[in-house]
Design an enzyme around this catalytic site. Structure first.
Site, PDB file in Angstrom:
ATOM      1  N   GLU A  34       0.839  -1.191   0.000  1.00 26.21           N
ATOM      2  CA  GLU A  34       0.000   0.000   0.000  1.00 26.21           C
ATOM      3  C   GLU A  34       0.880   1.250   0.000  1.00 26.21           C
ATOM      4  O   GLU A  34       2.072   1.199   0.316  1.00 26.21           O
ATOM      5  CB  GLU A  34      -0.915   0.019   1.218  1.00 26.21           C
ATOM      6  CG  GLU A  34      -0.171   0.116   2.546  1.00 26.21           C
ATOM      7  CD  GLU A  34      -1.030   0.672   3.656  1.00 26.21           C
ATOM      8  OE1 GLU A  34      -1.431   1.843   3.542  1.00 26.21           O
ATOM      9  OE2 GLU A  34      -1.278  -0.057   4.639  1.00 26.21           O
ATOM     10  N   LYS A 168      -5.554  -2.472  14.158  1.00 23.01           N
ATOM     11  CA  LYS A 168      -5.040  -1.412  15.031  1.00 23.01           C
ATOM     12  C   LYS A 168      -5.591  -1.595  16.441  1.00 23.01           C
ATOM     13  O   LYS A 168      -6.784  -1.792  16.646  1.00 23.01           O
ATOM     14  CB  LYS A 168      -5.405  -0.046  14.462  1.00 23.01           C
ATOM     15  CG  LYS A 168      -4.752   0.222  13.108  1.00 23.01           C
ATOM     16  CD  LYS A 168      -5.174   1.552  12.536  1.00 23.01           C
ATOM     17  CE  LYS A 168      -4.469   1.833  11.217  1.00 23.01           C
ATOM     18  NZ  LYS A 168      -4.841   0.879  10.139  1.00 23.01           N
TER      19      LYS A 168
END
Length: 336
Positions: A34, A168
Site C-alpha cells: 500500500e 489497530k
C-alpha cells in the site's frame, strides 16, 4: 474535487510497471504494497526512505515489489523512482479507499491507496499477495456509532492473501474478529495461537488456526482455491517480535488516557481512530511508530517468502476475481 474536467476515457484497468508485468508473465512472486503509509503515515523525508526499504525487503526475499497508487487518474501497480518520490513528497496526495477509486479516475486525481483500495486493485490485476501493517476494523462503541472500516467487507469479496499484524489496537479487536467470522474471512495466526495486537505481539484474543511456515500458508491457499465458492481474502496474522513491540503497560496506560479524553471532549465517529493514534504516538514519544514499522517490515518479508513458496510448487493461479487482459494493462509511457 471538482468534476469540471472529464477524465472518463481513463481505463479502470490498473497499469502495471514493466517489472511487475514481466514477473506475472514468468510466474515470479510479486507482493503488493500500500502507499498510504508513505504519503500519510510517516513524516517526510523518512517516508521515502521507508518506502525504498520496504521494496528492498521484498527483493531481498526473492520477490518483486508492487507499490500501488493512483496518479493522474490512473491506477498504477509498481512505481518507478519518480512516481514513488511523488507519492512521498506531494502534500496534495489524497488518501483513497476503494470507494474513492471511481471519483479519482473520473477527475484525474492522484492519491495513495489504503488497505481496501490496494487489495481491490491488486486482486483485479492478478496479484495474490499483499503486505501491510494493520487492518481497519470495528470501532469502539460500535453499537452507538455503527462505525466499521471498509477493509472488512472488501476483504470478504476479494481473493487475496494479506499479511498483517492484526488490526489497530485502538479498535475493538474481539468485535473485529467476530465480524471477520461473520463475513467468512479466514484468519491464520503465523507462529501464534493469539491474534496479534498491531503494536503488541498479542491482543489476548485467540485464533482458531496456526501455521508455522510459508509452505503451510501456500497449502491453505491451494485448498481455498480448490473449494471454490465466494472469493474472500486469507488473512495471515503475523505478530511483531516481542523485542520490537510497544511496552504493553505503556500502551494500555496511554490508550486509557486517550479514551478518557475522547469521552470528555465528545470526540466520536471517524475522528476517534486518528485521535487515538496521534495520542499514542505522542504519549509513547514515538515508540508506537517504531513498533508499527517493525511490524510492517516483518509482514513484508513474510509475504515475499509466502509468495516464493506459492510459485515454487507450481501454484500459479491469479486471485479468483482477477481480470487478466494484459494488453489493456500495458503502460504506453514505459514502452511496455
Amino acid at each position: 474535487m471538482s468534476f469540471n474536467a472529464s477524465h472518463s476515457a481513463h481505463s479502470g484497468v490498473p497499469v502495471l510497471s514493466a517489472e511487475v508485468r514481466d514477473a506475472l508473465a514468468t510466474h515470479h512472486p510479486v507482493v503488493a504494497l500500500e502507499s498510504t503509509i508513505i504519503s500519510h503515515g510517516l513524516p517526510r523525508p523518512r517516508n521515502l526512505r521507508v518506502a525504498a526499504e520496504l521494496e528492498d525487503l521484498v527483493r531481498s526475499a526473492g520477490a518483486v515489489p508492487a507499490t500501488i497508487a493512483v496518479l493522474d487518474g490512473k491506477p498504477r501497480i509498481g512505481l518507478d523512482k519518480a512516481q514513488l518520490d511523488r507519492v512521498a513528497m506531494d502534500p496534495a496526495m489524497r488518501k483513497l479507499g476503494q470507494r474513492d477509486l471511481a471519483p479519482a479516475l473520473a477527475t484525474g486525481a492522484s492519491g495513495s491507496t489504503t488497505v481496501s483500495a490496494t487489495a481491490f486493485l491488486a486482486a483485479r490485476a492478478g496479484l495474490r499477495f499483499f503486505a501491510t501493517g494493520g487492518l481497519g476494523g470495528v470501532h469502539r462503541e460500535w453499537v452507538r456509532t455503527q462505525d466499521e472500516s471498509a477493509d472488512l467487507r472488501l476483504l470478504a469479496r476479494t481473493g487475496i492473501t494479506l499479511v498483517c499484524a492484526g488490526v489497530k489496537s485502538v479498535l475493538d479487536v474481539p468485535a473485529t474478529l467476530q465480524r471477520l467470522e461473520t463475513l467468512g474471512v479466514t484468519v491464520l495466526g503465523y507462529g501464534t495461537d493469539r491474534f496479534p495486537g498491531f503494536y503488541l505481539t498479542s491482543s489476548g484474543e485467540p485464533v482458531d488456526w496456526t501455521v508455522r511456515t510459508p509452505q503451510e500458508v501456500a497449502a491453505v491457499m491451494r485448498a481455498q482455491d480448490a473449494l471454490g465458492g465466494p472469493g474472500s481474502a486469507l488473512i495471515v496474522a503475523n505478530p511483531v517480535p516481542v523485542a520490537d513491540q510497544l511496552d504493553p503497560e505503556l500502551h494500555d496506560h496511554v490508550l486509557a488516557e486517550a479514551l478518557a479524553e475522547c469521552r470528555e471532549r465528545g470526540i466520536a465517529g471517524q475522528a476517534i481512530t486518528p485521535f487515538l493514534l496521534e495520542r499514542l504516538a505522542r504519549g509513547t514519544e514515538g515508540a508506537s511508530l517504531e513498533a508499527n514499522l517493525a511490524a510492517v517490515r516483518g509482514n513484508v518479508s513474510l509475504a515475499a517468502r509466502i509468495a516464493g513458496a506459492w510459485t515454487a510448487d507450481g501454484s500459479r493461479s491469479p486471485a479468483p476475481d482477477a481480470r487478466r487482459d494484459r494488453d489493456t494493462r500495458q503502460d504506453p509511457a514505459a514502452g511496455a
